[in-house]
Design a protein around this motif. Structure first.
Motif, PDB file in Angstrom:
ATOM      1  N   ASP A  26       0.809  -1.226   0.000  1.00 53.19           N
ATOM      2  CA  ASP A  26       0.000   0.000   0.000  1.00 53.19           C
ATOM      3  C   ASP A  26       0.836   1.267   0.000  1.00 53.19           C
ATOM      4  O   ASP A  26       0.639   2.181   0.798  1.00 53.19           O
ATOM      5  CB  ASP A  26      -0.957   0.002   1.205  1.00 53.19           C
ATOM      6  N   ASP A  27       1.782   1.357  -0.941  1.00 60.75           N
ATOM      7  CA  ASP A  27       2.541   2.599  -1.077  1.00 60.75           C
ATOM      8  C   ASP A  27       1.720   3.619  -1.846  1.00 60.75           C
ATOM      9  O   ASP A  27       1.056   3.289  -2.823  1.00 60.75           O
ATOM     10  CB  ASP A  27       3.881   2.344  -1.778  1.00 60.75           C
ATOM     11  N   HIS A  28       1.753   4.845  -1.400  1.00 60.35           N
ATOM     12  CA  HIS A  28       1.012   5.930  -2.046  1.00 60.35           C
ATOM     13  C   HIS A  28       1.539   7.249  -1.511  1.00 60.35           C
ATOM     14  O   HIS A  28       2.302   7.272  -0.532  1.00 60.35           O
ATOM     15  CB  HIS A  28      -0.502   5.794  -1.796  1.00 60.35           C
ATOM     16  N   PRO A  29       1.160   8.391  -2.135  1.00 57.94           N
ATOM     17  CA  PRO A  29       1.618   9.676  -1.627  1.00 57.94           C
ATOM     18  C   PRO A  29       1.297   9.838  -0.141  1.00 57.94           C
ATOM     19  O   PRO A  29       0.191   9.545   0.302  1.00 57.94           O
ATOM     20  CB  PRO A  29       0.840  10.687  -2.487  1.00 57.94           C
ATOM     21  N   GLY A  30       2.284  10.260   0.621  1.00 58.04           N
ATOM     22  CA  GLY A  30       2.138  10.364   2.061  1.00 58.04           C
ATOM     23  C   GLY A  30       2.570   9.111   2.787  1.00 58.04           C
ATOM     24  O   GLY A  30       2.762   9.116   4.005  1.00 58.04           O
ATOM     25  N   GLN A  31       2.713   8.021   2.035  1.00 55.43           N
ATOM     26  CA  GLN A  31       3.165   6.738   2.573  1.00 55.43           C
ATOM     27  C   GLN A  31       3.991   6.070   1.483  1.00 55.43           C
ATOM     28  O   GLN A  31       3.697   4.985   1.012  1.00 55.43           O
ATOM     29  CB  GLN A  31       1.965   5.874   2.969  1.00 55.43           C
ATOM     30  N   TYR A  51       6.495   8.429   8.789  1.00 52.76           N
ATOM     31  CA  TYR A  51       6.050   9.368   7.759  1.00 52.76           C
ATOM     32  C   TYR A  51       5.680  10.722   8.368  1.00 52.76           C
ATOM     33  O   TYR A  51       5.631  11.726   7.660  1.00 52.76           O
ATOM     34  CB  TYR A  51       4.859   8.793   6.992  1.00 52.76           C
ATOM     35  N   GLU A  52       5.431  10.753   9.662  1.00 52.13           N
ATOM     36  CA  GLU A  52       5.086  12.008  10.335  1.00 52.13           C
ATOM     37  C   GLU A  52       6.319  12.725  10.875  1.00 52.13           C
ATOM     38  O   GLU A  52       6.233  13.860  11.335  1.00 52.13           O
ATOM     39  CB  GLU A  52       4.117  11.735  11.495  1.00 52.13           C
ATOM     40  N   THR A  53       7.475  12.070  10.826  1.00 53.49           N
ATOM     41  CA  THR A  53       8.695  12.657  11.377  1.00 53.49           C
ATOM     42  C   THR A  53       9.239  13.748  10.471  1.00 53.49           C
ATOM     43  O   THR A  53       9.334  13.568   9.262  1.00 53.49           O
ATOM     44  CB  THR A  53       9.785  11.576  11.553  1.00 53.49           C
ATOM     45  N   ASP A  54       9.594  14.868  11.061  1.00 52.81           N
ATOM     46  CA  ASP A  54      10.206  15.963  10.299  1.00 52.81           C
ATOM     47  C   ASP A  54      11.721  15.764  10.324  1.00 52.81           C
ATOM     48  O   ASP A  54      12.438  16.344  11.138  1.00 52.81           O
ATOM     49  CB  ASP A  54       9.829  17.308  10.913  1.00 52.81           C
ATOM     50  N   ASP A  87       5.529  10.947  -7.538  1.00 44.89           N
ATOM     51  CA  ASP A  87       4.241  11.222  -6.883  1.00 44.89           C
ATOM     52  C   ASP A  87       4.291  10.889  -5.398  1.00 44.89           C
ATOM     53  O   ASP A  87       3.815  11.658  -4.550  1.00 44.89           O
ATOM     54  CB  ASP A  87       3.123  10.427  -7.550  1.00 44.89           C
ATOM     55  N   ASN A  88       4.862   9.724  -5.067  1.00 40.26           N
ATOM     56  CA  ASN A  88       4.872   9.287  -3.668  1.00 40.26           C
ATOM     57  C   ASN A  88       5.735  10.165  -2.780  1.00 40.26           C
ATOM     58  O   ASN A  88       5.535  10.225  -1.565  1.00 40.26           O
ATOM     59  CB  ASN A  88       5.331   7.832  -3.573  1.00 40.26           C
ATOM     60  N   GLY A 174       4.562  -6.048  -0.949  1.00 38.68           N
ATOM     61  CA  GLY A 174       4.889  -4.743  -1.508  1.00 38.68           C
ATOM     62  C   GLY A 174       5.305  -4.885  -2.952  1.00 38.68           C
ATOM     63  O   GLY A 174       4.758  -5.706  -3.687  1.00 38.68           O
ATOM     64  N   LYS A 175       6.272  -4.098  -3.377  1.00 43.94           N
ATOM     65  CA  LYS A 175       6.768  -4.147  -4.752  1.00 43.94           C
ATOM     66  C   LYS A 175       8.174  -4.724  -4.761  1.00 43.94           C
ATOM     67  O   LYS A 175       9.070  -4.208  -4.089  1.00 43.94           O
ATOM     68  CB  LYS A 175       6.770  -2.742  -5.369  1.00 43.94           C
TER      69      LYS A 175
END
Length: 207
Positions: A26-31, A51-54, A87-88, A174-175
């Motif tokens: 489930d890879d997608h933009p934001g993940q 993914y939330e880490t700056d 995109d991702n 995954g891929k």
């Protein structure tokens, strides 16, 4: 830069899990690396992140990781990536963060942003490679993800060096990097760097 009159090297590089995946499910933009795929890039981020880490990539990278990375990118002046990676990543905020022009391999070239962003959208691998070679001049070209882009580059016979970072994780889905790839490619090991979060191997592609 090449000093022998020949074009600079073409380097394909990517990180995989022990079972050969370049993303989790489930890879997608934001993940962009899928579920659990953040662990693939612990070495890039200098340790655990989400993914939330700056966190800025490359900051805090371990010494073996940095040594591998520095050699790998030496002399590179343009790159190619797939549309999925573009995109991702959220187009890296709208500006190419890498040296030189980044050619985005896509069928949807009508989405071309202003070229001042450093991105050029091109349809077809051969055309994308020609555009990257034009941009790089006598310097090298990086072939980035995703997996399909690297498979196309290997199939086209343009890759001089392959860099595989293997993260100590089994993703289970995954891929996969070499999904459906059927060509026989011989490699020579150039170097191995062992870090805390990945083992990095550089291979020369035999001609």
């Amino acid at each position: 830069m090449s000093t022998n009159g020949k074009p600079g090297k073409v380097v394909a590089t990517i990180t995989v899990s022990l079972d050969g995946y370049v993303t989790g499910p489930d890879d997608h933009p934001g993940q962009g690396l899928g579920v659990g795929g953040e662990r693939l890039h612990y070495w890039v981020m200098g340790g655990p992140w989400t993914y939330e880490t700056d966190t800025e990539p490359g900051v805090g990278m371990g010494e073996p990781d940095q040594a591998y990375y520095d050699v790998l990118i030496e002399g590179l002046a343009a790159g190619i990536c797939g549309r999925g990676m573009y995109d991702n990543s959220g187009a890296w905020g709208g500006t190419n963060p890498f040296p030189g022009t980044l050619v985005v391999l896509t069928h949807r070239t009508e989405d071309q942003p202003d070229e001042s962003t450093g991105f050029v959208m091109v349809d077809g691998f051969d055309a994308a490679f020609a555009r990257a070679r034009e941009a790089a001049g006598s310097d090298g070209i990086a072939i980035a993800g995703g997996a399909a882009t690297i498979r196309q580059a290997l199939a086209a016979g343009v890759v001089d060096e392959l860099g595989i970072s293997t993260a100590p994780v089994i993703l289970g889905g995954g891929k996969r990097l070499f999904e459906g790839f059927t060509q026989d490619v011989e490699l020579d090991i150039l170097s191995v760097h062992q870090g805390e979060y990945a083992v990095h191997t550089r291979y020369a592609v035999r001609r």
